[in-house]
Design an enzyme around this catalytic site. Structure first.
Site, short mmCIF file in Angstrom:
data_model
loop_
_atom_site.label_atom_id
_atom_site.label_comp_id
_atom_site.label_asym_id
_atom_site.label_seq_id
_atom_site.Cartn_x
_atom_site.Cartn_y
_atom_site.Cartn_z
CB CYS A 133 -0.96 -0.05 1.19
SG CYS A 133 -2.39 1.03 1.06
CG HIS A 134 -0.51 4.98 1.49
ND1 HIS A 134 -1.72 4.38 1.74
CD2 HIS A 134 -0.77 6.08 0.74
CE1 HIS A 134 -2.69 5.11 1.19
NE2 HIS A 134 -2.15 6.13 0.57
CD GLU A 164 -4.14 8.53 -1.42
OE1 GLU A 164 -4.87 8.39 -0.40
OE2 GLU A 164 -2.99 8.09 -1.50
#
Length: 225
Positions: A133-134, A164
């Site tokens: 993910c991030h 996002e």
């Protein structure tokens, strides 16, 4: 026996706002659960060491497996309250580093030189770089011996621009992962938003979103077991 180093954020808010963020719980503990089943030990590090805040939204997506790890004394103590500082980590002790997500990482992962040195040392000695993910933000400024970005010309994935926008955070975050990866010369790959997906390019394994931690672990374990 060498271990896996799990990287978590210290950031509790979106930038200078009062909106809370932090570690996305499942992205850490689901991976930990898979390592435990494989009898692979883990340690936890964060840019500042010590306390790791939880993104409160991540608690809406807990499962019995997530809660089982989350409620252990080991995770509470080492994974949330007393994480190591980069200066306390010896890269030689690890054969992989795993960057967890949650929006907080976008502020404290990319430019932390201590974490960068650890990750680059692990990779240069034949270890694995993992993210979900991030967490891909932790890979953006890693370089090789020639000074090139490590993700250049590599297939990677991470939290997409579409995801996002769906999350409603595109105007709050300091950058967009998909755009940044492309800027670094990576070959960004994705599946449908919020679908489980992980991709491997050599010793680099990345997962797309919060539902991809197990997929990253599965690919990693297939390599090392």
């Amino acid at each position: 026996m060498k271990k896996v180093l799990i990287v978590e954020t210290n950031v509790a808010h979106y930038g200078n706002t009062d909106k809370p963020t932090g570690l996305w719980l499942g992205e850490s503990v689901e991976f930990v659960a898979d390592m435990q089943k494989a009898n692979i030990a883990v340690d936890y590090v964060s840019p500042k060491g010590g306390f790791v805040p939880l993104d409160p939204r991540s608690m809406k997506y807990t499962t019995p497996e997530i809660m089982q790890v989350y409620e252990t004394n080991d995770f509470i103590e080492r994974g949330m309250c007393q994480t190591l500082k980069p200066s306390e980590v010896n890269p030689d002790d690890y054969f992989a580093i795993y960057y967890t997500g949650g929006h907080g990482v976008m502020w404290d992962f990319p430019d932390d030189q201590g974490l960068q040195k650890i990750a680059e040392a692990i990779y240069q000695k034949g270890g694995y770089l993992l993210s979900v993910c991030h967490g891909i933000a932790g890979l953006f400024n890693l370089t090789d011996a020639q000074g090139n970005y490590l993700i250049q010309n590599k297939q990677v994935t991470g939290f997409t621009t579409a995801e996002e926008i769906i999350a409603g955070k595109q105007n709050v975050v300091p950058f967009l992962n998909q755009a940044m990866a492309t800027k670094r010369g990576a070959k960004f790959t994705k599946k449908r938003f919020y679908s489980e997906f992980a991709i491997q390019d050599g010793r680099l394994i990345t997962g797309q979103n919060p539902f991809s931690a197990h997929a990253v672990a599965k690919r990693f374990l297939a390599e090392v077991q």
